[in-house]
Design an enzyme around this catalytic site. Structure first.
Site, PDB file in Angstrom:
ATOM      1  N   GLN A 116       0.838  -1.197   0.000  1.00 53.19           N
ATOM      2  CA  GLN A 116       0.000   0.000   0.000  1.00 53.19           C
ATOM      3  C   GLN A 116       0.876   1.251   0.000  1.00 53.19           C
ATOM      4  O   GLN A 116       1.741   1.404   0.862  1.00 53.19           O
ATOM      5  CB  GLN A 116      -0.884   0.008   1.254  1.00 53.19           C
ATOM      6  CG  GLN A 116      -1.883  -1.137   1.265  1.00 53.19           C
ATOM      7  CD  GLN A 116      -2.703  -1.145   2.541  1.00 53.19           C
ATOM      8  OE1 GLN A 116      -2.179  -1.393   3.617  1.00 53.19           O
ATOM      9  NE2 GLN A 116      -3.983  -0.872   2.428  1.00 53.19           N
ATOM     10  N   GLY A 117       0.656   2.118  -0.962  1.00 53.53           N
ATOM     11  CA  GLY A 117       1.445   3.355  -1.058  1.00 53.53           C
ATOM     12  C   GLY A 117       0.668   4.508  -0.465  1.00 53.53           C
ATOM     13  O   GLY A 117      -0.010   5.234  -1.185  1.00 53.53           O
ATOM     14  N   SER A 119       1.748   6.492   3.013  1.00 57.44           N
ATOM     15  CA  SER A 119       2.543   7.525   3.697  1.00 57.44           C
ATOM     16  C   SER A 119       3.520   8.200   2.737  1.00 57.44           C
ATOM     17  O   SER A 119       4.019   7.591   1.808  1.00 57.44           O
ATOM     18  CB  SER A 119       3.356   6.898   4.833  1.00 57.44           C
ATOM     19  OG  SER A 119       2.500   6.394   5.812  1.00 57.44           O
ATOM     20  N   SER A 151       5.144  -1.157   3.660  1.00 55.93           N
ATOM     21  CA  SER A 151       5.389  -2.528   4.134  1.00 55.93           C
ATOM     22  C   SER A 151       5.448  -3.446   2.937  1.00 55.93           C
ATOM     23  O   SER A 151       4.650  -3.297   1.998  1.00 55.93           O
ATOM     24  CB  SER A 151       4.243  -3.022   5.017  1.00 55.93           C
ATOM     25  OG  SER A 151       4.165  -2.279   6.171  1.00 55.93           O
ATOM     26  N   GLU A 234      -7.965  -2.606   8.691  1.00 55.94           N
ATOM     27  CA  GLU A 234      -6.700  -2.626   9.425  1.00 55.94           C
ATOM     28  C   GLU A 234      -6.957  -2.472  10.929  1.00 55.94           C
ATOM     29  O   GLU A 234      -6.408  -3.185  11.750  1.00 55.94           O
ATOM     30  CB  GLU A 234      -5.849  -1.460   8.922  1.00 55.94           C
ATOM     31  CG  GLU A 234      -4.367  -1.614   9.118  1.00 55.94           C
ATOM     32  CD  GLU A 234      -3.639  -0.475   8.391  1.00 55.94           C
ATOM     33  OE1 GLU A 234      -3.200   0.446   9.097  1.00 55.94           O
ATOM     34  OE2 GLU A 234      -3.543  -0.511   7.159  1.00 55.94           O
TER      35      GLU A 234
END
Lengths: 373, 367, 373, 367
Positions: A116-117, A119, A151, A234
């Site tokens: 996941q992009g 931050s 991550s 999440e």
């Protein structure tokens, strides 16, 4: 529920020895973990919360928690595609076109590994302040910018990318989600080395990266709502963290019960261990309360942010106690050890996925209704 | 014993800080962290030569400056602040102070060597459980056998100072390194800027420095706890500076994070901790030498070491919290400070040990 | 210094028995305490920091602290005119006209008992937000408004009153100080009962109170600077609090050393007492560092706010430990006792003279240089 | 044993809360605080009549509702929230639960009286050191002598429930008040809304309720600790509401203090504490009855009572801190909550006592 767990246990009893026979001392390797995920997926256990049409079982939260606890108890490695299974998959299922939903099969089998992009270097706690931009050019978006703290970034084949598509709009309203293949030209991935020496995150740089318009997930400029689906999933994961935390505390205590070899602990440390036990037990009760509310179809209430706040602070304190219990071995020990590793790792608990300060502000404003400053 | 005025000490501090700003940059610290030797000989020679560091605690009679732990605390605050990689703490501070606590008639030559910078020594007071060091007197002199661990800078020390207890008496020995009877094994360390070792002694030739070192060892360890507190102060003070600088520069939600009350209050609590550490180290350093009353020294050592062992990690942890994600990266120096601080926390008695001793001093627990 | 303390001890040795002989079991009464202040004033010990022309000795801070410690050790009651001696007197000496300085003699002898009218109901931590107004009318100011938390308000003959004299100016620049006689028509004083049942503060109401223009202290609209003189003196008093705090901690510990009658404490409480001891010792060191800086003519540095913050929090924690040490007696005990009194009283430590939150903000902005929010 | 659904419990809570909003206003609480009797008989009759409070925990066989501590915890959360001055906690909750833990063949008539509201009882389990209660069997029945203290509502109770230990066996007795053999001495109290007494027994006639009350007493005290936690939850929850309301309304520096991050974060921590207390009380109430496993009950009682005994005072203290000066006045109700909370903290085991028991359960300390 009982029937389900019975089936799972039977499955694990058959498959676990097969797996260990096949992989032996490489059981923790990436390949072995992918293999294990394929086995779990074949049994319908990789993503039991997904709907049956996508390869899941459509179970509710209570069943899911029970499945996760039973799986964790088996001692098998964590599934490598967890981000896809837990976060990206449900978001695609909720917002995706039929063509996009074809990713789901790949997520199950590890043919696709997703990251996941979200931050960015300039926007830590202020996620919506992101500046990576996507500009429409014919049938493509052209992406430029930088992501950080991704991550699994080093392993991923695909990314759920958050970009600004309308720089004029208020910051929450000009964001979109793109589904991006990581081997697209113009993407560069660099590992981030953390203070504990590990590199589980990456920085990802985008230079004129062309992403087909068909890869837009959900409506244009609705990325903030689309992402909330993911973040919601999440957050509900915190219930699983608290179950693990209770286990961690019980294990640390069991390791320090005095016996023939181990002398009694100094009283101040006994009292601290008891304090950790109380915290862990109460957090467990809070998380079961949340799960039963969810299971009854109710809103989760303020518990999820409370759990995130209390759990992350408690985990950090526990690591501090562990450091002290190890005595001088926490600062220097024989070669091959890594003194202080867990203490250093725990520093991220109160930073990642919302600093404790941000979570307190959220609780005060959204739950208690205090005005924005 | 020379004493200095507070103006002289501040001038001295400026000199040390100026030197270390050049000699112990972050790049240099990272270079030496990765280097197995772990210090720069040229820098060390200038520290001993230009700044007289290794002679500071050595009595004038042995060619030293005859200064006190008060001045050494000034140095160590600066070495903590700059994460200096060098045997300043192990040899010039702790080992030299231990020698000052021993029989003067026997320690003179060793102290002279230390003052001149030609000898490095390290105190080896942690014995490996089940392998306690024993001393045997043979025709050629004393021989030591056993194992010591958590020995700082043993790989570069010329002499290990080893206290040995037998029949209720503590003796202090000097063991020369570099013989086959002395095996130095590198340990994995949390604080990458300061190496630690296990040392196995197999009938290693040793020189008796003090035949009755019981009170001397107590004095040396309490003095070392106070000196460690000075490094904790310096490192924590630097963490606060870094956090304030970041809070002024980093923007979130459209303004510097230093405008947020939550950040202000975290940093105000750090300021309170650092100011209290500073006052405590200043007061305790007066008692860190062998001349002070043993009971007073023990009490103040336990007060200051337990305070600093708890306060300094809080400051370093707050630095990382304020930095957020960037503070969790290897590239930012925050973790280097955290690693040094957490290591010093455990050395020469952590907070729990010193609090337990205070409980006995205060008669809340049986002695 | 030694000669000074020698003289003081000789004075106390002579006067203490005389005082007790005269007042017997009424030694704590207001009259007795006033009598004692007159005795101290006659010896030059009531306000040793005042200049000799006003009846003091012109001693520096180090001597002052030593004198205070020696006086406190004698077990004599606190001087009733403390606010006048410590706060109002020095302010009048610094800013007053010759006529106004004539109050100093009365302050020494308790002919005049002074209080300070600073806090207001609408302006707690925001002292400069005060709204009591004085409007010029001929040779008088006419005062209307309300003050709260006025120490000694029930006993005072005079008040150092802070009022707004220019409502148009920025809030720190329209304030003046008036010296007011408490029997002026239009002043009403009501005691404030506190949570511990005591009433050491008052509310003071002003309705068309006429104060002669000659009672303005310092320049018109310069009240904020004038008041700073007083607050500065108040703050340096924290050094004396820390000396008392060390004594309090030592006494609490001495009361719980196990002996034939007293069993050992549970270990967690032992550790807490040790923690209080460490806090008290370190605070003492900090306060001695501040005093020696002041004695050397240097600025006090950040210590005074640090001491206020750390001392008030430590005092509150100590009261909590005392509560727990008393066991069930803290919540119910024989008639004539006042269970939990000290615990309740300690609640004010982190509120009065600046809440802990305000002090933290001050430290962050004025010492660390962080920007105002 | 009846069980209720969570919807039924919420409906019940609304009824209790609605009643207490009328019957236990701040004015009424302050009136009864100052009154030596300390409760309003009319209100109590309506609580027992309309809301069935005193019958709630009484088995149906004795004319009660036969509900469980889960429902009683709902009531006590509301009595804590409204600072109710009445024997709900002492008689309807703790004493009734103690009787439920005793021999059913002997307690029936007493329970019937409690259910009907015609009898008030109170548990007197704290014996005065050096004056422990002894029981002697005489021709006319049992007689008790000795002193008990910290007895809630002894001035209005018809029966004292007194556990007496002799020869390693615990017996439970009921002692009628109102005879010369039972002297009730009022104590000075911190919590002004709940009176406490020392009671001197001089050969007071007593009825034996249970000849083997060892396990029953453990159950009663652990159950009482859980019930006290429910009151702590209610009182702390109300403190948080008061603090939030004040933060929204009070202005400083030109804006509501609730906009300041420092205030927000203090209150967020209180919210976290209250939510955790709520989950813990909810979980523990399931175990508070005599039917549950003794070891499980003891463990969860110690977890919840130690948690609430620490968390609730923090919330009440934060309320006063947020209120500032006004919170330090007698006129503001904050101190009434603080007083009740600090009292409940100490009752049926404070945090230290329950933590010490957990240390033994976890085998970190010898049993």
């Amino acid at each position: 529920m009982d029937r389900l767990l019975h089936e799972l246990r039977a499955f694990l009893e058959t498959e676990t020895p097969r797996f260990h026979e096949k992989w032996e001392d490489r059981a923790d390797s990436w390949e072995a973990r992918c293999d294990w995920q394929r086995t779990m997926a074949a049994g319908g256990w990789a993503a039991p919360a997904w709907s049956p049409e996508h390869g899941g079982r459509g179970v509710g939260v209570a069943e899911l928690l029970a499945i996760e606890e039973a799986t964790a108890a088996s001692g098998m490695p964590a599934l490598p595609g967890m981000l896809g299974l837990k976060n990206v998959g449900p978001t695609i299922a909720a917002w995706g076109t039929e063509a996009q939903k074809r990713h789901l099969a790949g997520i199950l089998t590890t043919d696709e590994v997703w990251c996941q992009g979200f931050s960015e270097p300039g926007a830590g706690s202020d996620l919506a302040g992101l500046r990576s931009r996507a500009v429409r050019d014919g049938d493509d978006f052209v992406v430029n910018g930088q992501k950080i703290w991704t991550s699994n970034g080093m392993y991923a084949t695909h990314m759920e990318l958050l970009v600004r598509t309308d720089p004029e709009a208020p910051k929450h309203q000009g964001i979109s989600v793109l589904l991006v293949e990581m081997d697209t030209p113009g993407i560069e991935v660099r590992p981030i080395r953390q203070i504990n020496g590990e590199a589980e995150f990456a920085e990802v740089f985008f230079t004129d990266v062309r992403v087909p318009v068909g890869n837009l997930l959900g409506p244009l400029n609705a990325g903030w709502q689309v992402t909330r689906t993911t973040l919601g999933h999440e957050r509900s994961g915190v219930a699983i963290f608290t179950a693990r935390f209770e286990k961690q505390v019980r294990e640390l205590i069991a390791d320090h019960v005095p016996d023939g070899d181990r002398p009694p602990l100094p009283p101040a440390l006994v009292d601290r261990l008891v304090g950790h036990y109380i915290e862990a037990r109460v957090l467990g009760m809070l998380s079961r309360q949340m799960m039963s509310r969810l299971a009854a179809g109710q809103d989760p209430g303020p518990e999820q942010s409370v759990i995130k706040l209390a759990w992350s602070e408690a985990l950090q304190r526990l690591a501090g106690t562990g450091f002290e219990l190890d005595g001088l071995d926490s600062i220097a020990a024989e070669q091959g050890t890594d003194p202080g590793h867990e203490y250093l790792t725990a520093r991220s608990a109160t930073i990642a996925a919302g600093t404790s300060q941000i979570v307190r502000t959220i609780l005060a404003e959204r739950v208690l209704g205090l005005p924005r400053g | 014993m020379q004493t200095t005025t507070s103006d002289e000490r501040e001038e001295f501090r400026r000199a040390v800080r100026g030197f270390l700003a050049q000699a112990s940059t972050e790049d240099e610290v990272r270079r030496l962290m990765a280097d197995p030797v772990g210090y720069d000989r040229g820098t060390w020679q200038r520290l001993t030569g230009e700044l007289g560091l290794s002679a500071l605690l050595v009595p004038e009679s042995a060619g030293g400056q005859g200064l006190t732990p008060v001045e050494m605390a000034v140095v160590l605050e600066e070495t903590g602040r700059s994460l200096l990689c060098a045997p300043a703490f192990s040899s010039a501070a702790v080992a030299t102070l231990a020698l000052r606590c021993a029989d003067r008639s026997l320690t003179g030559p060793v102290l002279s060597g230390l003052a001149a910078g030609s000898t490095l020594a390290t105190l080896a007071s942690d014995q490996v459980p089940g392998r306690a060091v024993t001393a045997a007197e043979a025709p050629g002199g004393w021989r030591l056998s056993g194992a010591v661990t958590h020995v700082l800078d043993a790989h570069i020390a010329d002499l290990l100072l080893v206290p040995v207890t037998a029949d209720g008496r503590v003796r202090l020995f000097a063991v020369g390194t570099g013989t086959e009877a002395v095996e130095v094994h590198r340990l994995s360390v949390l604080d990458l800027t300061r190496k630690q070792f296990r040392v196995d002694l197999s009938a290693a030739p040793a020189q008796l420095l003090d035949d009755d070192f019981g009170a001397g060892l107590e004095a040396a360890l309490d003095g070392a706890a106070i000196l460690a507190s000075a490094e904790l102060l310096g490192a924590a003070g630097r963490c606060l500076e870094l956090a304030v600088a970041y809070a002024l520069e980093r923007e979130q939600f459209g303004r510097p994070i230093g405008t947020f009350q939550a950040v202000k209050h975290l940093l105000a609590d750090c300021l309170s901790a650092v100011e209290q550490m500073r006052a405590a180290v200043g007061a305790a350093a007066e008692f860190a030498g062998p001349e002070s009353d043993p009971a007073e020294r023990a009490e103040i050592a336990s007060v200051v070491k337990s305070y600093c062992s708890e306060a300094a990690p809080r400051v370093a942890e707050t630095l990382i919290q304020v930095l957020g994600g960037i503070g969790f990266t290897w590239e930012h120096p925050a973790h280097l400070y955290l690693r040094r601080i957490k290591s010093l926390e455990m050395m020469y008695g952590n907070a729990a040990r010193h609090r337990a001793r205070l409980a006995r001093t205060l008669e809340l627990e049986p002695a």
